[in-house]
Design an enzyme around this catalytic site. Structure first.
Site, PDB file in Angstrom:
ATOM      1  N   LYS A   1       0.832  -1.217   0.000  1.00  0.00           N
ATOM      2  CA  LYS A   1       0.000   0.000   0.000  1.00  0.00           C
ATOM      3  C   LYS A   1       0.859   1.258   0.000  1.00  0.00           C
ATOM      4  CE  LYS A   1      -4.417  -1.606   1.636  1.00  0.00           C
ATOM      5  NZ  LYS A   1      -5.500  -1.511   2.594  1.00  0.00           N
TER       6      LYS A   1
ATOM      7  N   LYS B   1      -4.529  -9.061  -6.132  1.00  0.00           N
ATOM      8  CA  LYS B   1      -5.821  -9.411  -5.507  1.00  0.00           C
ATOM      9  C   LYS B   1      -6.908  -8.402  -5.889  1.00  0.00           C
ATOM     10  CE  LYS B   1      -6.253  -7.272  -1.012  1.00  0.00           C
ATOM     11  NZ  LYS B   1      -6.788  -7.299   0.305  1.00  0.00           N
TER      12      LYS B   1
ATOM     13  N   LYS C   1     -11.124  -3.278  -3.267  1.00  0.00           N
ATOM     14  CA  LYS C   1     -12.100  -2.188  -3.433  1.00  0.00           C
ATOM     15  C   LYS C   1     -11.425  -0.870  -3.788  1.00  0.00           C
ATOM     16  CE  LYS C   1     -13.499  -2.910   1.233  1.00  0.00           C
ATOM     17  NZ  LYS C   1     -12.323  -3.024   2.128  1.00  0.00           N
TER      18      LYS C   1
END
Ligand code: AQP
Length: 348
Positions: free
Chosen positions: A124, A207, A210
């Site tokens: 991230k 993956k 959202k």
């Protein structure tokens, strides 16, 4: 420092805890990796505590209006998927302050080195690690607090969360050892089934998420039947037909992902799916998968939409859940304060 102690797991009754971030609309990945299994655990009659983890969501900036909307929408998805707020405890994290209180104590237990090894942080933060929030770095210790504030013993999650659960175990062990107590259970991850890691529809090595900038990469629980069918039709694949055995999917991540999704939605094993579709072209398999996805997801979407007509009722359910959650977590966190040596002299 006190002597290490062994934690006999039998001392802790089985209790399930898990959460989902309201950092966007929920995806098929959240549904198959988490939500669907949350419902299965509830149906097994185990004590289940589920949470919209809004404090985790703000580790990355969230628009306040959207955050509230997404928290309610997530709660609606839980209920639409089969979580019964009378049987499970359903609430949002920020309404139970025990989470952040214990999170701070765990920040003082967890080691910088442990946190630095977390692959989700590295993914991230990317090249921007100097500029992301401190909260994003500390995320796993708050996650450990979410679980251990209830002395939960089992945590159903997708495969992507396995490393964070290992860290939760390390924190529990170190706390117990540092203070010479047998206070926290060593949690067991529950990662089972065909689609514990649902991959992006655009890239079978990433993956489904959202927060992926491409809406085409995921199926949202709010997508209508046409959108679901279109996204599956356009999903990246390769030119080969489906193989005769599962081994044949080894170097075909996109094909393997679609087979896994089919298996999880149908409640079959991937082997069964390959047996049924051996030799089939994607021109045949994709429409079958789209039909199945619509059949399983449409009732959830419709029910979510119905529940979202009455946000006050969702807030009421979350508030009631928070009261029940607080009644479990408060005494546990109070005991933690005693164990670590805080003066506790207020009367109320
Ligand atoms: N692709 C996935 N496959 C299987 N399980 C998944 N989960 C998430 N994505 C997949 C599981 O859903 C639960 C809640 O996840 P989360 O919302 O707390 O955070 P996340 O894992 O970071 O999910 P996202 O969708 O990728 O959110 P963003 O984009 O905000 O970071 C967990 O049990 C997770 O394993």
């Amino acid at each position: 420092m006190a002597e290490p102690v062994q934690t006999p797991q039998a001392a802790f009754p089985t209790r399930i805890f898990s959460g989902i971030q309201p950092s966007g609309g929920l995806t098929l990945g959240n549904y198959l990796g988490a939500l669907k299994r949350f419902v299965e655990k509830q149906e097994e009659g185990i004590e289940t505590i589920y949470c919209m983890v809004d404090m985790h969501a703000i580790t990355v900036w969230q628009d306040p209006v959207k955050l509230r909307q997404q928290t309610r929408e997530g709660a609606a998805a839980f209920i639409a998927a089969g979580i019964d707020p009378a049987r499970s405890i359903l609430f949002n994290q920020s309404q139970v302050s025990a989470h952040v209180e214990l999170g701070w104590i765990f920040n003082c237990i967890a080691r910088m080195g442990w946190m630095s090894r977390m692959t989700q942080f590295k993914d991230k933060a990317g090249k921007n690690s100097e500029n992301v929030s401190l909260g994003l770095f500390a995320y796993p210790s708050l996650m450990a607090a979410d679980i251990l504030a209830y002395k939960a013993t089992h945590v159903p999650v997708g495969d992507d969360q396995k490393q964070h659960l290992e860290l939760c175990r390390d924190i529990a062990i170190k706390f117990n050892n540092d203070y010479g107590v047998n206070f926290f259970p060593i949690v067991e991850p529950v990662i089972e089934g065909a689609a514990t890691r649902v991959m992006s529809l655009r890239d079978g090595t990433k993956k489904m998420s959202k927060s992926d900038p491409s809406d085409q990469s995921r199926i949202n629980l709010t997508d209508d039947a046409d959108t679901i069918a279109k996204k599956i039709r356009k999903a990246k694949t390769d030119p080969e037909p489906l193989p005769e055995t599962l081994d044949g999917l080894k170097d075909r991540p996109e094909a393997r992902n679609l087979v896994n999704i089919y298996a999880a939605l149908a409640g079959h094993t991937p082997e069964q799916v390959i047996r049924d579709y051996a030799g089939a072209q994607f021109g045949t398999f994709k429409p079958a998968l789209a039909d199945l996805a619509v059949e399983k997801l449409e009732p959830i979407t419709l029910e979510m939409n119905r529940l979202m007509q009455d946000p006050a009722e969702i807030d009421r359910i979350l508030g009631q859940g928070a009261d029940r959650a607080d009644a479990i977590a408060r005494p546990i966190v109070d005991q933690v304060y005693d164990i670590v040596g805080m003066v506790r002299s207020r009367r109320s």
